[in-house]
Design an enzyme around this catalytic site. Sequence first.
Site, PDB file in Angstrom:
ATOM      1  N   GLY A   1       0.827  -1.197   0.000  1.00 31.00           N
ATOM      2  CA  GLY A   1       0.000   0.000   0.000  1.00 31.00           C
ATOM      3  C   GLY A   1       0.860   1.244   0.000  1.00 31.00           C
ATOM      4  O   GLY A   1       2.014   1.210   0.448  1.00 31.00           O
TER       5      GLY A   1
ATOM      6  N   GLN B   1       2.938  10.021   1.274  1.00 23.73           N
ATOM      7  CA  GLN B   1       4.273   9.416   1.386  1.00 23.73           C
ATOM      8  C   GLN B   1       5.209   9.841   0.263  1.00 23.73           C
ATOM      9  O   GLN B   1       6.426   9.685   0.373  1.00 23.73           O
ATOM     10  CB  GLN B   1       4.175   7.883   1.398  1.00 23.73           C
ATOM     11  CG  GLN B   1       3.509   7.332   2.650  1.00 23.73           C
ATOM     12  CD  GLN B   1       3.445   5.819   2.602  1.00 23.73           C
ATOM     13  OE1 GLN B   1       2.466   5.261   2.124  1.00 23.73           O
ATOM     14  NE2 GLN B   1       4.483   5.154   3.073  1.00 23.73           N
TER      15      GLN B   1
ATOM     16  N   CYS C   1       6.064  -0.132   7.044  1.00 21.18           N
ATOM     17  CA  CYS C   1       5.678   1.042   6.264  1.00 21.18           C
ATOM     18  C   CYS C   1       6.849   1.423   5.363  1.00 21.18           C
ATOM     19  O   CYS C   1       7.991   1.432   5.819  1.00 21.18           O
ATOM     20  CB  CYS C   1       5.347   2.192   7.207  1.00 21.18           C
ATOM     21  SG  CYS C   1       4.823   3.693   6.362  1.00 21.18           S
ATOM     22  N   LEU C   2       6.557   1.740   4.107  1.00 21.55           N
ATOM     23  CA  LEU C   2       7.625   2.104   3.173  1.00 21.55           C
ATOM     24  C   LEU C   2       8.344   3.381   3.610  1.00 21.55           C
ATOM     25  O   LEU C   2       9.480   3.620   3.205  1.00 21.55           O
ATOM     26  CB  LEU C   2       7.062   2.274   1.752  1.00 21.55           C
ATOM     27  CG  LEU C   2       6.536   0.987   1.103  1.00 21.55           C
ATOM     28  CD1 LEU C   2       5.874   1.308  -0.235  1.00 21.55           C
ATOM     29  CD2 LEU C   2       7.646  -0.041   0.912  1.00 21.55           C
TER      30      LEU C   2
ATOM     31  N   HIS D   1      -4.337   1.560   7.674  1.00 16.77           N
ATOM     32  CA  HIS D   1      -2.973   2.127   7.731  1.00 16.77           C
ATOM     33  C   HIS D   1      -2.849   3.289   6.729  1.00 16.77           C
ATOM     34  O   HIS D   1      -2.302   4.346   7.053  1.00 16.77           O
ATOM     35  CB  HIS D   1      -1.986   0.991   7.420  1.00 16.77           C
ATOM     36  CG  HIS D   1      -0.547   1.372   7.332  1.00 16.77           C
ATOM     37  ND1 HIS D   1       0.422   0.805   8.145  1.00 16.77           N
ATOM     38  CD2 HIS D   1       0.123   2.224   6.510  1.00 16.77           C
ATOM     39  CE1 HIS D   1       1.608   1.310   7.819  1.00 16.77           C
ATOM     40  NE2 HIS D   1       1.450   2.173   6.830  1.00 16.77           N
ATOM     41  N   GLU D   2      -3.381   3.083   5.522  1.00 16.90           N
ATOM     42  CA  GLU D   2      -3.239   4.114   4.474  1.00 16.90           C
ATOM     43  C   GLU D   2      -4.098   5.338   4.771  1.00 16.90           C
ATOM     44  O   GLU D   2      -3.668   6.474   4.541  1.00 16.90           O
ATOM     45  CB  GLU D   2      -3.575   3.540   3.096  1.00 16.90           C
ATOM     46  CG  GLU D   2      -2.728   2.347   2.649  1.00 16.90           C
ATOM     47  CD  GLU D   2      -1.231   2.544   2.806  1.00 16.90           C
ATOM     48  OE1 GLU D   2      -0.752   3.688   2.697  1.00 16.90           O
ATOM     49  OE2 GLU D   2      -0.527   1.545   3.067  1.00 16.90           O
TER      50      GLU D   2
ATOM     51  N   HIS E   1      -2.346   7.462   7.098  1.00 15.23           N
ATOM     52  CA  HIS E   1      -1.352   8.310   6.418  1.00 15.23           C
ATOM     53  C   HIS E   1      -1.995   9.605   5.935  1.00 15.23           C
ATOM     54  O   HIS E   1      -1.404  10.688   6.061  1.00 15.23           O
ATOM     55  CB  HIS E   1      -0.774   7.592   5.193  1.00 15.23           C
ATOM     56  CG  HIS E   1       0.431   6.748   5.482  1.00 15.23           C
ATOM     57  ND1 HIS E   1       1.561   7.242   6.072  1.00 15.23           N
ATOM     58  CD2 HIS E   1       0.688   5.440   5.226  1.00 15.23           C
ATOM     59  CE1 HIS E   1       2.461   6.263   6.184  1.00 15.23           C
ATOM     60  NE2 HIS E   1       1.953   5.156   5.682  1.00 15.23           N
TER      61      HIS E   1
HETATM   62 NI    NI Z   1       2.754   3.208   5.584  1.00 16.90          NI
END
Ligand code: NI
Length: 166
Positions: free
Chosen positions: A46, A51, A92-93, A134-135, A138
């Site tokens: 995701g 991000q 998380c990226l 989670h997204e 963000h």
């Molecule tokens: Ni993330």
Amino acid sequence: MAIRDIMIFPHPCLRKVAAEVQNIDDEIQTLVDDMLETMYDAEGVGLAATQINVIKRVVVMDCSEAGDSPIVAINPMIVTASSETAERSEGCLSIPGVHDNVTRPAQVTFRALDRSGESYEMAAEGLLAACIQHEIDHLDGKLFIDGLSSLKRDRIRKKMEKLKRD
Ligand code: NI
């Protein structure tokens, strides 16, 4: 399509509250294409636009085994959430190499616009349920490490700063 740079914690863009998308125009189409390419390149499940420092409510996900089922969620919102919760190890990226357990509602239904601007509703459980929550976090400037102790968060911050220097 282009791979965009993923911002790393504690970059300030990760704390911004993203704005709703008003028009699904060419710019949004390009953003969606780039986000999908960026997510697959980074081997994530995701990615939220915040991000990559685009402060708009756009999310892409692919929680399938084969990585061949992209989901585009523009202006996503949770419609229903189960009282039953599930704990999963999340990463998380934007916080590479860090994983920790997060407890969230086990099943959710979310509503969003697809890339053609059509509204849809989707029931999610398992990885996808955790991923959409989670997204959306963000998009609201929240990170999965926010629930950890400040000691742990400080350690993570130091680790990320070291990563940047190396
Ligand atoms: Ni993330």
